[in-house]
Design a protein around this motif. Structure first.
Motif, short mmCIF file in Angstrom:
data_model
loop_
_atom_site.label_atom_id
_atom_site.label_comp_id
_atom_site.label_asym_id
_atom_site.label_seq_id
_atom_site.Cartn_x
_atom_site.Cartn_y
_atom_site.Cartn_z
N VAL A 116 49.98 -18.40 68.42
CA VAL A 116 49.58 -19.14 69.32
C VAL A 116 50.34 -19.91 70.10
CG1 VAL A 116 47.24 -19.80 69.65
CG2 VAL A 116 46.83 -17.89 68.59
N THR A 117 49.73 -19.76 71.27
CA THR A 117 51.17 -20.90 71.87
C THR A 117 50.69 -22.90 71.50
OG1 THR A 117 50.09 -21.05 73.45
CG2 THR A 117 51.90 -19.64 73.45
N HIS A 118 49.26 -23.01 71.73
CA HIS A 118 48.31 -24.32 71.51
C HIS A 118 47.13 -23.98 71.22
CE1 HIS A 118 47.75 -22.41 75.82
NE2 HIS A 118 46.91 -23.52 76.12
N ILE A 119 46.06 -25.19 71.96
CA ILE A 119 44.94 -25.65 70.64
C ILE A 119 43.94 -24.72 71.98
CG2 ILE A 119 45.70 -27.60 69.52
CD1 ILE A 119 44.64 -29.37 71.51
N GLY A 143 51.36 -21.13 65.00
CA GLY A 143 51.61 -22.11 65.63
C GLY A 143 51.99 -23.18 65.58
N PRO A 144 51.57 -24.07 66.42
CA PRO A 144 51.84 -25.58 66.03
C PRO A 144 51.18 -26.06 65.32
CG PRO A 144 50.76 -24.75 68.18
CD PRO A 144 51.39 -23.85 67.91
N LYS A 145 51.24 -27.15 64.40
CA LYS A 145 50.18 -28.14 63.41
C LYS A 145 48.96 -27.82 63.71
CE LYS A 145 49.83 -32.23 60.57
NZ LYS A 145 50.34 -33.35 60.80
N GLU A 146 48.50 -28.03 64.60
CA GLU A 146 47.16 -28.78 64.86
C GLU A 146 46.33 -26.83 65.21
OE1 GLU A 146 45.29 -30.80 64.65
OE2 GLU A 146 46.74 -31.70 63.27
N VAL A 147 47.22 -25.59 65.74
CA VAL A 147 47.14 -24.27 65.75
C VAL A 147 46.40 -24.18 64.33
CG1 VAL A 147 47.65 -22.18 66.39
CG2 VAL A 147 47.93 -24.38 68.09
N VAL A 148 47.47 -23.93 63.29
CA VAL A 148 47.82 -24.11 62.06
C VAL A 148 46.10 -25.21 61.30
CG1 VAL A 148 48.52 -24.56 59.84
CG2 VAL A 148 49.79 -23.36 61.74
N ILE A 163 53.46 -23.16 60.16
CA ILE A 163 53.73 -23.84 61.35
C ILE A 163 55.19 -23.88 62.14
CG2 ILE A 163 52.92 -26.26 61.68
CD1 ILE A 163 51.71 -26.60 59.06
N VAL A 164 55.47 -23.70 63.17
CA VAL A 164 56.29 -24.19 63.94
C VAL A 164 56.33 -25.44 65.33
CG1 VAL A 164 56.57 -22.02 63.59
CG2 VAL A 164 55.29 -22.87 65.48
N LYS A 165 57.42 -26.15 65.08
CA LYS A 165 57.73 -27.06 65.75
C LYS A 165 58.89 -26.75 66.56
CE LYS A 165 60.42 -29.98 62.76
NZ LYS A 165 60.31 -28.68 61.54
N PRO A 166 58.96 -27.31 68.02
CA PRO A 166 59.99 -26.91 68.86
C PRO A 166 61.50 -26.92 67.67
CG PRO A 166 59.11 -28.23 69.96
CD PRO A 166 58.33 -28.57 68.49
N GLY A 167 62.54 -25.55 68.03
CA GLY A 167 63.89 -25.20 67.20
C GLY A 167 63.59 -24.72 65.95
#
Length: 355
Positions: A116-119, A143-148, A163-167
């Protein structure tokens, strides 16, 4: 018991009608064998994409199985909604869902990762999460932190989440998923608490609420921009990664709203990413953001020779399949029309010239 108008209920109608495509697309995806050196994907509506590699790896991204407005209500927008924060509007947003459900989430059987890309709720969907969790026990939720954080709140076990962040990079069988910076300024003014004012404050950390993705496969690399607006940083991504196909959230923004990428910026995005194919998505789903994607093709035709574009646009249809590089030179999708077996048996009409 035979059906009569007296024993048909609303529940019968719903169960017999929705999702409108039943398991047709589920079956097609399961039965498709992706050829070596290619990658296939299906558009599921909004920015929902199903990717399938030649090795049979299945990635589900941003599938949304919800609805927009279903009632006029009190005619007012929910206090603190991102559109209210963005432009000071008060009247209810008439965002009716305009696309049918082309896939049955609860008949999904083989998914290796839900990404998932975003919230926002038209990307982060509890129905999809429940179906994948129940039917695909080994699937990862990425997904990013808030998605998770939302998935955890819904009951997805933490050990299933990443949890993923850019990079960051995540290997899912033969597909490498690379998280990249997102440029979704609408997400930055999304705050569920209407009592919170954002005026004069530093914005949220984008990296915790939204990312773009690059899916690296043996058949080609797919860039999913989520709901990103146009950014100069697309050129940086294009410098650092090989991008074959890019997907962007296109739409016709209502007065006073900047939420979707315009036709001009779809072309700019493709050029900056050094992509070979650009595909608009998201324009299909909301009644108040609908746009004609042929505008992108017309602008591309108008500019391509002068600006030496090295990419082509592809105008898709929801539920349709796109295979790279097989379809890279196609400009439009059309569903299989059938009837290629005409007169394979003797026809049955009153006389030969009847039709």
């Amino acid at each position: 018991m035979a059906n009569t108008v007296d024993n048909i209920s609303k529940e019968d109608w719903i169960l017999n009608t929705f999702p409108e495509w039943g398991t047709y697309l589920n079956e097609e995806i399961e039965e498709t064998e992706v050829k070596d050196g290619t990658v296939s994907m299906w558009w599921l509506g909004c920015t929902g994409i199903w990717l399938k590699s030649a090795a049979g790896t299945n990635i589900l991204c941003d599938l949304w199985c919800g609805t927009g407005k279903r009632s006029h209500g009190n005619g007012q927008m929910k206090k603190g909604h991102q559109m209210m924060r963005m432009s000071g509007v008060q009247k209810m947003q008439p965002n009716l869902r305009t696309q049918p459900f082309v896939i049955d989430p609860f008949e999904i059987k083989k998914v290796d990762a839900l990404v998932v890309t975003h919230i926002h709720s038209d990307h982060l969907d509890i129905n999809t999460a429940a179906a994948v969790h129940q039917n695909c026990p080994t699937a990862k939720f990425i997904g990013p932190k808030e998605v998770v954080a939302t998935w955890l709140k819904w009951g997805i076990p933490e050990e299933k989440t990443i949890i993923v962040k850019p990079g960051d990079e995540v290997q899912v069988k033969d597909i490498k998923i690379v998280a990249l910076e997102a440029f979704d300024r609408t997400a930055l003014v999304t705050c569920e608490d209407p009592a919170v004012s954002l005026k004069g404050k530093l914005p949220q950390d984008m990296d915790q609420i939204a990312v773009n993705y690059l899916f690296e496969t043996s058949g080609g690399n797919i860039y999913h921009a989520g709901d990103s607006h146009y950014s100069n940083m697309f050129a940086k991504h294009g410098n650092e990664h090989t991008i074959d196909v890019c997907l962007g959230a296109y739409g016709e923004n209502p007065r006073g709203i900047t939420d979707k990428v315009t036709s001009v910026d779809m072309l700019r995005m493709a050029e900056s990413l050094n992509a070979k194919v650009v595909i608009p998505v998201h324009y299909d789903i909301w009644a108040n953001f609908m746009a004609d994607p042929k505008e992108i093709t017309e602008l591309w035709q108008f500019k391509k020779d002068r600006l030496k574009y090295q990419f082509k646009p592809f105008i898709w249809q929801v539920g349709g399949k796109f295979t790279y590089p097989t379809d890279k030179d196609d400009l439009e999708f059309n569903f299989y029309r059938g009837f290629d077996d005409a007169f394979s048996i003797e026809n049955d009409t009153p006389f030969p010239s009847f039709l």
